[in-house]
Design an enzyme around this catalytic site. Structure first.
Site, PDB file in Angstrom:
ATOM      1  N   ILE A 162      -2.347 -36.513 -42.682  1.00 37.59           N
ATOM      2  CA  ILE A 162      -4.397 -37.242 -42.791  1.00 37.59           C
ATOM      3  C   ILE A 162      -4.583 -36.276 -44.074  1.00 37.59           C
ATOM      4  O   ILE A 162      -5.880 -35.805 -44.371  1.00 37.59           O
ATOM      5  CB  ILE A 162      -5.034 -36.214 -42.465  1.00 37.59           C
ATOM      6  N   LEU A 218       6.909 -24.579 -45.030  1.00 41.29           N
ATOM      7  CA  LEU A 218       8.260 -25.503 -45.404  1.00 41.29           C
ATOM      8  C   LEU A 218       7.918 -26.532 -46.347  1.00 41.29           C
ATOM      9  O   LEU A 218       9.049 -26.616 -47.661  1.00 41.29           O
ATOM     10  CB  LEU A 218       7.791 -26.600 -44.444  1.00 41.29           C
ATOM     11  N   ASN A 219       6.314 -25.956 -47.415  1.00 44.18           N
ATOM     12  CA  ASN A 219       6.917 -26.530 -48.419  1.00 44.18           C
ATOM     13  C   ASN A 219       5.355 -25.518 -48.976  1.00 44.18           C
ATOM     14  O   ASN A 219       4.455 -25.427 -49.265  1.00 44.18           O
ATOM     15  CB  ASN A 219       5.800 -28.257 -48.972  1.00 44.18           C
ATOM     16  N   LYS A 264       4.023 -25.435 -51.757  1.00 43.66           N
ATOM     17  CA  LYS A 264       2.124 -26.012 -52.924  1.00 43.66           C
ATOM     18  C   LYS A 264       1.786 -26.417 -51.762  1.00 43.66           C
ATOM     19  O   LYS A 264       0.345 -25.984 -51.771  1.00 43.66           O
ATOM     20  CB  LYS A 264       3.496 -26.710 -53.481  1.00 43.66           C
ATOM     21  N   LYS A 304       3.790 -21.886 -38.297  1.00 45.97           N
ATOM     22  CA  LYS A 304       2.268 -21.157 -37.601  1.00 45.97           C
ATOM     23  C   LYS A 304       2.132 -22.674 -38.475  1.00 45.97           C
ATOM     24  O   LYS A 304       1.280 -22.549 -39.527  1.00 45.97           O
ATOM     25  CB  LYS A 304       1.935 -19.743 -37.380  1.00 45.97           C
ATOM     26  N   GLY A 311      -3.511 -25.246 -41.327  1.00 49.55           N
ATOM     27  CA  GLY A 311      -4.308 -26.551 -41.741  1.00 49.55           C
ATOM     28  C   GLY A 311      -5.623 -25.560 -41.636  1.00 49.55           C
ATOM     29  O   GLY A 311      -6.595 -26.152 -41.998  1.00 49.55           O
ATOM     30  N   GLU A 312      -5.830 -25.656 -40.419  1.00 52.16           N
ATOM     31  CA  GLU A 312      -7.324 -24.316 -40.402  1.00 52.16           C
ATOM     32  C   GLU A 312      -7.772 -23.265 -40.205  1.00 52.16           C
ATOM     33  O   GLU A 312      -9.077 -23.000 -40.478  1.00 52.16           O
ATOM     34  CB  GLU A 312      -8.087 -25.301 -38.495  1.00 52.16           C
TER      35      GLU A 312
END
Lengths: 734, 293
Positions: free
Chosen positions: A464, A625-626, A628, A696, A699-700
């Site tokens: 998304i 995991l990334n 950036k 963990k 996103g929010e």
């Protein structure tokens, strides 16, 4: 070899997006496609008494007008998939009842979009209007307890909050309010529905293709195998695309009736109502503390609105149940019903609004006790989850406070508010705690190693705009032993292995273990093939084989090696499958991300105008995991927070129930010029409990705490405490 | 949305444009930049039967300076005025306001005369015309007339122009020596309409007292609002903090803000006072320094 996981790689889908090659839902076409336009009610409550449609029917190009008079009847009156909180109560033209202004009441289909729009403009409805509930304050008198607040009980208490409050030497007792808000993803909702016989394919902009398939099947009375949902790119969802809304089903209904594909794209104004929004909250927070600044009691009572159609709870008190150590707490959620569209999950539902109230109250308490706001939080630091006493799977909050204070220069902050000034600007520094739960759901994936030495890995998950394509390819490449450029990760098609909704900040935590498992399964099969009699590595044991950079090689004799391509050989492809699901860790551990956010606010003394030149967020979010995409997620979250703090508010006309600022010109969100420096710092965490990758959600959490940190900084600048968002200019004039 | 059907005519000359307008009357609208007209048509708030396109008329794209007096043609776009050194030199108030009007893309297309003919009281430019004492050159097949800015703006989106007239030119008088100007506004977002804005122009007399003053506000009433009584308070006096505060307080009384979805009328009134004080303070300092702006 350097691990691929964790690297700050550019988005795999970046070039497709900037060149316009990425196909969003509205970009899909189908042969014979017709265009639908959604028509909405202009009253807030009542019954449709008449439809005048002759002119619309005669309008050029109009093929079909679907209203409650002629819409196909659906199983259980269209409510077959109603399953809160994600399975919503939809408006599917099954009756003439009007529950809110803006409710879908018709679909006009034509050969072109323009014809559909022109036809829709000529459709007329008459109503028998009834008095609508539009006044939150008046409706509060009939507030009621919902069955649940998110995944938790509406009311949770322990100890004796009343007695604890009685023992307090300092008390804070205020109501904090947050307004209705609207998600406003950049890409408006759009759907293309294509029937082939009894098979339905939906090209949709959705955060959950598996859920959309299930909902569409149930609602239309189909078997899930008859529905396929495709959604390769989503231009932002923010929660509003986590549920199937009415227009998706209506497009499928119209397409079935017309026997041709139908596309239905919402206009920007139509995103204010029929596709959710954040409900208004009024939160009563009471804190009591003793002379040692320890919390003797915490109360958090939340009232939020929902639609008369359905109960949706903004669970604003949930973080209050775990954030600070206290022996006495009482938290409640109550709902009031209004004639508005069904509210839904929006950008950290609960924590975004709840931390505004709780962390503002903590700030007020720090002034009452005359101690530093960080010190107050450290005195009440929860070493374990305070209610059930579970240990945290990992928690670096103390480090976040320490690093944040150091980098922000917190020691130079005067304790007293209203003392920093530069010219006409009052300057203030504020902070707040950020937190968001580490969620996870079952997911599955497949991995196919092809004869050309590349791999295709698939899962019916979504990107998304967050980086799923990139991060999953990294996980797959590392698990397989292939370089990134030889792994293609595919998503966004419900015919792929099932994955959960991209909501609750859990896509990486849920899907990456499945991707890893599928790739390890494929890798194991590839090794078996390579060591089989007659194969290049015949005679080797499987434990002796390593993979990396596209090669299988023996540990004992690295000169014996074979490429992935040769190892696949005549088989054409080697396929692995993977499933991953949470175990019993949630029973043993309390699992959350934590952070601390620091804000500098500058308030024009005469105008009340606030600028935020500087924000620092320090977070412990498990393994990134990334590096950036992780950083970008947090920066984006902080920008959401600044928008929530300073600008965002959906204004309802109290007479008509219509949203009066239903456009991006009138509903303000921050633009580049509104945002100053944002620095994001991570505290490395090794959390073996949350999931095999140790990630963990990120996103929010970025939005949480920001509203309070801004309000706290503004108070520190002005000595004016504003307890209702957004912090508009007029609220800072005395 | 798309606009309701309309006829379109590309003007071949000013006379051609005026002839078409005289024929079609109020049903026709002149199209210059179209920055307000086209959105209004797309929302169907405006449904003109005919558009007379002035964009081919290159001869109406000019800025002339005559002894410091500026004349600006009907087809002259904001961006040309914004980047014109002569404008900055002779009428700094105009140079100062332009970056506040919408965004660069819009200023590359929109025209000053189009803006003024639209007479949106929320727009900055009408207030600047009042403060600068501009004159409007109305032209029709029947002849020419000059209208003072103070007489030009009649009501919300209503001007003194007759149906057969076009605003072909504006003239801003030369700013005298010992003058200072200032434009200042507050908007929720840069490029948005201001919640309120103030244009001020001050000229000192030989004794350093206030010789002339004008103050005008945008988004503060049904037309650009001249704060004439506030300006009158300043004349003949010393432009000190006290005098400026008194004028600002008076300006607050002279505005008639309505409030909107972004701010209350009370806040607009408050802004009128604060911004008037700030604009006068800057303008007075500039007048004293002889820097104009």
């Amino acid at each position: 070899m350097n691990p691929i996981i964790g690297q700050a790689l550019d988005r795999a889908d970046g070039p497709a997006k900037v060149t316009g090659a990425a196909q969003y839902a509205g970009d899909f076409t189908a042969s014979g496609m017709a265009y639908a336009v959604l028509v909405q009610s202009t009253v807030a409550k009542g019954m449709i008494t008449g439809v005048v449609q002759e002119a619309a029917q005669r309008a050029p190009g109009v093929l079909h007008i679907m209203t409650h008079l002629n819409a196909p009847r659906l199983p259980q009156g269209g409510k077959a998939a109603f399953e809160p909180p994600a399975g919503r109560m939809l408006s599917l033209l099954q009756d003439g009842v009007i529950d809110y202004n803006g409710q879908p009441i018709a679909v006009v289909v034509a050969d072109t979009f323009q014809h559909a729009l022109a036809g829709a403009a000529q459709l007329r409805f008459s109503y028998e209007q009834q008095p609508a509930a539009l006044d939150f304050t008046a409706a509060k008198r009939s507030a009621y307890a919902p069955k649940k607040a998110g995944k938790e009980d509406a009311d949770v208490a322990w100890g004796d909050a009343g007695a604890g409050m009685g023992r307090a030497t300092e008390r804070i007792d205020h109501v904090y309010a947050t307004p209705m808000q609207t998600h406003n993803a950049m890409e408006p909702h759009a759907t293309l529905a294509v029937w082939q016989g009894d098979q339905l394919t939906i090209y949709d902009s959705t955060q959950g293709i598996a859920g959309a398939r299930k909902t569409m099947a149930k609602t239309l009375g189909l078997d899930p195998s008859q529905v396929r949902v495709i959604s390769p790119f989503v231009g932002g969802g923010f929660g509003s695309k986590g549920s199937v809304w009415s227009h998706v089903v209506l497009a499928a209904m119209a397409a079935r009736t017309l026997r041709r594909p139908v596309k239905l794209a919402l206009a920007r104004t139509q995103m204010f109502g029929p596709v959710g929004g954040r409900p208004r909250t009024e939160q009563h927070v009471a804190l009591g503390a003793g002379g040692d600044a320890r919390l003797t009691a915490v109360r958090h009572d939340v009232v939020s609105h929902t639609s008369v159609m359905e109960d949706f709870v903004e669970p604003s008190a949930t973080q209050t149940r775990m954030l600070y150590a206290t022996d006495n707490a009482a938290t409640t959620h109550r709902l009031v019903k209004l004639n508005v569209g069904v509210p839904t999950f929006q950008r950290a539902p609960g924590e975004a609004t709840g931390t505004f109230a709780l962390e503002s109250a903590m700030d007020e308490l720090s002034y009452a006790l005359n101690i530093d706001p960080i010190e107050l939080r450290l005195r009440n630091y929860a070493e374990k989850e305070p209610h059930e006493g579970k240990p945290f799977s990992s928690k670096s909050l103390r480090e976040c406070y320490r690093i944040g204070a150091e980098r922000f220069g917190w020691s130079r902050r005067p304790r007293q508010a209203g003392t920093l000034r530069e010219g006409n600007e009052l300057v203030g520094w504020g902070m707040a705690t950020a937190t968001y739960p580490a969620n996870r759901m079952p997911a599955s994936a497949s991995a196919k190693i092809l004869a050309d030495g590349t791999a295709v890995v698939r899962s019916a998950t979504q990107d998304i705009g967050t980086g799923t394509y990139t991060v999953m390819a990294q996980v797959a490449a590392e698990a397989l032993g292939l370089p990134m450029e030889r792994v293609r990760f595919e998503l966004g098609d419900s015919s792929m292995p099932d994955a959960p909704v991209s909501g609750g900040s859990m896509t990486v935590a849920s899907v990456s273990p499945a991707v890893q498992a599928a790739c390890l399964d494929a890798r194991a099969k590839l090794i078996e093939a390579a060591i089989a009699p007659g194969a290049p590595l015949a005679g080797a044991t499987r434990d002796d084989v390593t993979t990396g950079d596209g090669w299988l090689a023996l540990r004992s004799d690295p000169s014996r090696r074979v490429s992935f391509a040769r190892a696949v050989g005549g088989r054409g492809a080697i396929e692995g499958k993977g499933e991953a699901k949470p175990g019993k860790e949630r029973e043993q551990f309390s699992m959350h991300s934590f952070g601390a956010v620091f804000v500098e606010a500058r308030v024009d003394r005469d105008l009340g105008r606030i600028r935020i030149p500087r924000v620092l967020g320090v977070y412990g979010v498990g393994r990134r995991l990334n590096a950036k995409t992780a950083r970008s997620q947090l920066i984006g979250g902080i920008v959401w927070g600044i928008g929530m703090a300073l600008m965002e508010e959906t204004s309802l006309d109290p007479a008509s129930g219509r949203v009066v600022n239903a456009s991006l010109a009138d509903y303000h969100v921050p633009v580049n010029a509104d945002i100053g420096d944002i620095e994001v710092v991570f505290v490395d965490e090794d959390d073996p409990h949350v999931n095999p990758l140790g990630a963990k959600g990120i996103g929010e959490i970025g939005i949480t705490g920001v509203g309070a940190a801004v309000a706290n900084a503004a108070f520190h600048a002005t000595r004016k405490r504003v307890r209702d968002l957004p912090l508009t200019l007029d609220k800072f004039l005395v | 949305m798309k606009p309701a059907p309309f006829r379109y005519a590309a003007a071949q000359s000013l006379e051609h444009a005026l002839a078409l307008k005289a024929e079609a009357g109020e049903e026709a609208r002149f199209l210059a930049g179209g920055q307000s007209l086209i959105p209004a048509m797309n929302f169907r708030l405006a449904q003109p039967a005919m558009l007379i396109d002035l964009n081919p008329l290159d001869d109406l794209d000019y800025i002339t300076v005559d002894n410091g007096a500026l004349r600006i043609g009907a087809r002259t776009r904001y961006s040309r005025v914004e980047h014109c050194a002569e404008v900055a030199r002779w009428q700094p108030l105009l140079a100062e306001v332009l970056p506040n009007i919408a965004h660069p893309q819009i200023r590359n297309r929109g025209t000053l005369c189009g803006n003024l003919s639209n007479a949106d009281p929320a727009s900055e430019l009408p207030a600047v015309m009042l403060a600068a004492g501009a004159r409007m050159h109305a032209h029709s097949a029947g002849g020419d007339r000059w209208i003072a800015a103070a007489d030009f703006f009649i009501n919300l989106f209503e001007t003194a122009l007759q149906p057969d007239e076009m605003l072909v030119e504006i003239e801003l008088p030369a700013l005298p020596a010992r003058s200072g100007t200032c434009f200042i506004e507050v908007a929720r977002r840069p490029g948005d309409y201001a919640m309120a804005g103030v244009a001020a122009s001050l000229t000192l007399d030989a004794n350093g007292r206030c010789g002339s003053a004008s103050i005008a506000l945008c988004n503060a009433g049904p037309t650009p609002m001249a704060a004439a009584a506030a300006a009158q308070l300043l004349i003949g006096g010393v432009l000190d903090a006290e005098a400026i505060a008194a004028a600002a307080a008076q300006a607050q009384e002279e505005v008639e803000p309505n409030g909107n979805v972004h701010c209350t009328a009370d806040y607009q009134r408050h802004l009128a006072g604060v911004l008037t004080r700030r604009a006068l303070t800057s303008a007075a300092a500039r007048a004293r320094q002889g820097t104009s702006a």
